[in-house]
Enzyme design. Structure first.
Site, PDB file in Angstrom:
ATOM      1  N   GLY A 122       0.847  -1.192   0.000  1.00  0.00           N
ATOM      2  CA  GLY A 122       0.000   0.000   0.000  1.00  0.00           C
ATOM      3  C   GLY A 122       0.878   1.236   0.000  1.00  0.00           C
ATOM      4  O   GLY A 122       1.972   1.230   0.568  1.00  0.00           O
ATOM      5  N   GLY A 188      24.651  -6.348  20.233  1.00  0.00           N
ATOM      6  CA  GLY A 188      23.541  -5.582  20.793  1.00  0.00           C
ATOM      7  C   GLY A 188      22.974  -6.317  21.994  1.00  0.00           C
ATOM      8  O   GLY A 188      22.343  -7.363  21.841  1.00  0.00           O
ATOM      9  N   VAL A 191      16.937  -5.799  24.269  1.00  0.00           N
ATOM     10  CA  VAL A 191      15.869  -6.755  24.561  1.00  0.00           C
ATOM     11  C   VAL A 191      16.009  -8.019  23.707  1.00  0.00           C
ATOM     12  O   VAL A 191      15.993  -9.140  24.216  1.00  0.00           O
ATOM     13  CB  VAL A 191      14.485  -6.106  24.315  1.00  0.00           C
ATOM     14  CG1 VAL A 191      13.392  -7.007  24.818  1.00  0.00           C
ATOM     15  CG2 VAL A 191      14.407  -4.757  24.980  1.00  0.00           C
ATOM     16  N   GLU A 211      27.948  -5.534  23.594  1.00  0.00           N
ATOM     17  CA  GLU A 211      27.090  -4.356  23.754  1.00  0.00           C
ATOM     18  C   GLU A 211      27.961  -3.103  23.714  1.00  0.00           C
ATOM     19  O   GLU A 211      28.929  -2.992  24.462  1.00  0.00           O
ATOM     20  CB  GLU A 211      26.323  -4.468  25.081  1.00  0.00           C
ATOM     21  CG  GLU A 211      25.690  -3.186  25.587  1.00  0.00           C
ATOM     22  CD  GLU A 211      24.688  -2.547  24.622  1.00  0.00           C
ATOM     23  OE1 GLU A 211      23.847  -3.253  24.054  1.00  0.00           O
ATOM     24  OE2 GLU A 211      24.785  -1.300  24.424  1.00  0.00           O
ATOM     25  N   VAL A 245      32.047  -2.931  17.822  1.00  0.00           N
ATOM     26  CA  VAL A 245      32.439  -3.844  16.741  1.00  0.00           C
ATOM     27  C   VAL A 245      32.913  -3.028  15.538  1.00  0.00           C
ATOM     28  O   VAL A 245      32.230  -2.111  15.092  1.00  0.00           O
ATOM     29  CB  VAL A 245      31.250  -4.749  16.338  1.00  0.00           C
ATOM     30  CG1 VAL A 245      31.629  -5.657  15.191  1.00  0.00           C
ATOM     31  CG2 VAL A 245      30.780  -5.559  17.532  1.00  0.00           C
ATOM     32  N   GLY A 278      18.800  -2.666  17.346  1.00  0.00           N
ATOM     33  CA  GLY A 278      17.645  -1.776  17.261  1.00  0.00           C
ATOM     34  C   GLY A 278      16.897  -1.965  15.959  1.00  0.00           C
ATOM     35  O   GLY A 278      17.327  -2.705  15.070  1.00  0.00           O
ATOM     36  N   ARG A 279      15.736  -1.314  15.870  1.00  0.00           N
ATOM     37  CA  ARG A 279      14.911  -1.372  14.673  1.00  0.00           C
ATOM     38  C   ARG A 279      14.610   0.050  14.210  1.00  0.00           C
ATOM     39  O   ARG A 279      14.652   0.982  15.006  1.00  0.00           O
ATOM     40  CB  ARG A 279      13.616  -2.145  14.963  1.00  0.00           C
ATOM     41  CG  ARG A 279      13.887  -3.609  15.302  1.00  0.00           C
ATOM     42  CD  ARG A 279      12.613  -4.366  15.696  1.00  0.00           C
ATOM     43  NE  ARG A 279      11.621  -4.425  14.652  1.00  0.00           N
ATOM     44  CZ  ARG A 279      11.595  -5.329  13.665  1.00  0.00           C
ATOM     45  NH1 ARG A 279      12.522  -6.270  13.593  1.00  0.00           N
ATOM     46  NH2 ARG A 279      10.639  -5.319  12.769  1.00  0.00           N
ATOM     47  N   ALA A 327       4.281  -4.109  20.854  1.00  0.00           N
ATOM     48  CA  ALA A 327       3.045  -4.504  20.184  1.00  0.00           C
ATOM     49  C   ALA A 327       1.829  -3.850  20.849  1.00  0.00           C
ATOM     50  O   ALA A 327       0.958  -3.289  20.169  1.00  0.00           O
ATOM     51  CB  ALA A 327       2.917  -6.023  20.218  1.00  0.00           C
ATOM     52  N   HIS A 451      -2.634 -15.829  49.331  1.00  0.00           N
ATOM     53  CA  HIS A 451      -1.409 -16.431  49.878  1.00  0.00           C
ATOM     54  C   HIS A 451      -1.423 -17.926  49.616  1.00  0.00           C
ATOM     55  O   HIS A 451      -2.454 -18.562  49.826  1.00  0.00           O
ATOM     56  CB  HIS A 451      -1.336 -16.179  51.386  1.00  0.00           C
ATOM     57  CG  HIS A 451      -0.163 -16.873  52.023  1.00  0.00           C
ATOM     58  ND1 HIS A 451       1.121 -16.428  51.865  1.00  0.00           N
ATOM     59  CD2 HIS A 451      -0.107 -17.999  52.790  1.00  0.00           C
ATOM     60  CE1 HIS A 451       1.936 -17.239  52.521  1.00  0.00           C
ATOM     61  NE2 HIS A 451       1.220 -18.207  53.086  1.00  0.00           N
TER      62      HIS A 451
END
Ligand code: FAD
Ligand code: NAD
Length: 475
Positions: A122, A188, A191, A211, A245, A278-279, A327, A451
């Site tokens: 699209g 990296g 997460v 990292e 790196v 990362g993105r 998300a 409990h």
């Protein structure tokens, strides 16, 4: 002639497909266009989350965690399994089956909600026209009273270590290994690095995480970061901080990575490399130049608090816009946008979006961490409680980690909750609800918890805010 819809959504990830469903529930005619193609060429809805992100990674995290527990923790329960064997092909089949069921579920929901689902690309043109280029067939023009851009994000590539789809892979490739690499480098330590590094380490790989920053998990509370770094290292994840790196050379027996750290130039040789640094937003060629939609210097489509792009009735949501790439954040933005289009009052409370890292220990948080509160200048109090003193965690043989609650000194409002420990991702929901209702630490103190449950650790941390924890010595 162009087909007309009340809403045209571009992208059927958790941001786009949820918007489409909500808009249809509100009585609008909806088209949702998505161009996702799997590695085997098949098409499916659900975007990164269902096909290559949240769902397959959690399936493998669950399986590999069971392997780890069977190998190292069952004995403490008096269970002797004998040698634990892994059938990776079966594990991958289970994962693929879950993905198939869930992506198929979205197709079914589209059908049930009478959404026109279109597979192909699209592109937004001027005047809210949308060019639809199917995977096969003729280009069509759709017209939307509203257009919602939800094209998500893609992995960032490292110039020094480009992806080759085999030896150097992105997170999607790393979810599809058909054998356990002997030596694995993860570039990296965010997460994805920790989640996928954990998967392959538990399944037997020697994992080195490189990292670039000196701080471990810079976005989380420092106390929790220090505590979890120790636990990851104890599990055998070789996490090297401050590692920059500089290059990669392919040799006969693997790939050599060169990096520098405070001690100078270093190198390691491994069999596979996962690059997860990362993105970036997927905004390239998403809209016609001059249509009025703008992006910032990093490619994020610019929007206001209500996800309006500045072009009338054109909205953008999810990973494509500012805010955490999660998300549930995208889905909530989608619900808000559909509600606003229908004339309802709606908003996203960006202060109460929970984050979860599905490692062991699981890490979850909501609101501000201690460093952020300190910086804000607001006087605060802190309550912590260790899972070592929680009876359910003991019974589960998972009594590590802690809960930390930060509350304002003036009116006792809960400002942030940080958890590292068993089922942290489930426990954080109570904290999110509390903060959504602007609860005080006292509100949590007066809430009765079953409990023995893990949630009692949250209760005790709230009590500890005012030095009244029962199962710990207060300051
Ligand atoms: P996406 O899910 O990326 O979906 C966008 C869709 O739009 C895709 O199908 C794409 O093909 C399509 N598209 C793009 N451009 C066009 C176009 N021009 N025309 C048509 N279609 C187009 N988040 C969590 O909250 N929890 C987790 O546990 C979690 N785990 C993750 C694990 C991994 C390995 C990864 C990579 C991500 C994870 N995430 C997790 C992040 C989560 O996947 C994203 O935040 C989420 O998918 C973003 O949703 P979205 O709808 O904005 O975009
Ligand atoms: P991230 O931002 O979490 O981590 C990237 C890490 O790479 C950072 O620690 C960064 O300092 C480091 N880095 C950057 N450049 C580097 C370099 N050249 N060399 C070495 N290290 C470098 O990103 P990610 O792990 O790729 O994940 C992408 C997004 O997907 C995240 O925003 C995250 O929210 C989302 N995601 C969420 C979940 C979850 O909710 N459980 C799981 C996976 C991914």
């Amino acid at each position: 002639m162009s087909k007309k819809f009340d809403v045209v959504v571009i992208g059927a990830g958790p941001a786009g497909y949820v918007t489409a469903i909500r808009a249809a529930q509100l009585g609008m005619s909806v088209a949702c266009i998505d161009d996702w193609k799997n590695h085997d060429g098949s098409l499916s809805y659900g975007g990164t989350c269902l096909n290559a992100g949240c769902i397959p990674s959690k399936a493998l995290l669950e399986s590999s965690e069971l392997v780890h527990r069977a190998k190292y923790e069952f004995a403490a329960h008096g269970i002797d399994t004998g040698p634990v064997k892994v059938d990776l092909a079966k594990m991958q089949q289970r994962k693929a089956g879950i993905v198939k069921q869930l992506t198929g579920g979205i197709s079914a929901l589209f059908k049930a909600n009478k959404i026109t689902a279109l597979q192909g690309r699209g592109r937004l043109l001027k005047d809210r026209k949308v060019e639809f280029t199917p995977h096969a067939g003729k280009v069509e023009i759709l017209r939307g009273k509203n257009v919602i851009l939800a094209s998500g994000s893609v992995p960032v590539e490292l110039r020094q270590v480009p992806f080759d789809g085999k030896t150097v892979v992105d997170s999607w490739g790393a979810l599809e290994f058909d054998s356990v690499p002997k030596r694995l480098a993860v570039i990296g330590g965010g997460v994805i690095g920790l989640e996928l590094g954990s998967v392959w380490q538990r399944l037997g790989a020697e994992v080195v995480v490189l990292e670039a920053l000196d701080d471990f998990l810079f976005m989380i509370d420092r106390q929790i970061a220090r505590d979890t770094l120790r636990q990851f290292k104890r599990q055998g994840l070789d996490i090297r901080l401050g590692a920059k790196v500089s290059g990669a050379t392919r040799g006969k027996s693997g790939i050599r990575l060169e990096y520098s750290n405070s001690k100078g130039e270093q190198e390691i040789e491994v069999d596979k490399v996962i690059v997860c640094v990362g993105r970036r937003p997927h905004s390239v060629d998403l809209f016609e130049q001059g249509c009025g939609v703008t992006t910032d210097s990093r490619g994020f489509v610019e929007v206001d608090e209500e996800c309006r792009t500045g072009v009338a009735d054109v909205w953008a949501i999810g990973d494509l816009v500012r805010g955490p790439m999660l998300a549930h954040k995208g889905s909530e933005e989608g619900v808000m946008v559909a509600d606003l289009i229908a004339g309802e009052i709606s908003e996203v409370n960006y202060n109460t979006i929970p984050s979860v890292i599905y490692t062991a220990p699981e890490i979850a948080w909501v609101g501000q961490n201690e460093e952020e509160v300190k910086k804000s200048g607001r006087a605060y109090k802190v309550g912590t409680f260790s899972f070592a003193a929680n009876s359910r965690a003991k019974a589960m043989e998972m009594a590590t980690g802690m809960v930390k609650i930060i509350a304002a000194r003036d009116d006792d409002e809960i400002l942030g909750v940080h958890i590292a420990g068993p089922m942290a991702g489930e426990l954080i929901a109570e904290a999110v609800l509390a903060m959504e209702f602007s609860a005080s630490a006292e509100d949590l103190q007066r809430t009765i918890h079953g409990h023995p449950t893990l949630s009692e650790a949250l209760h005790e941390a709230a009590l500890a805010v005012d030095n009244r924890a029962i199962h710990a010595v207060n300051n």
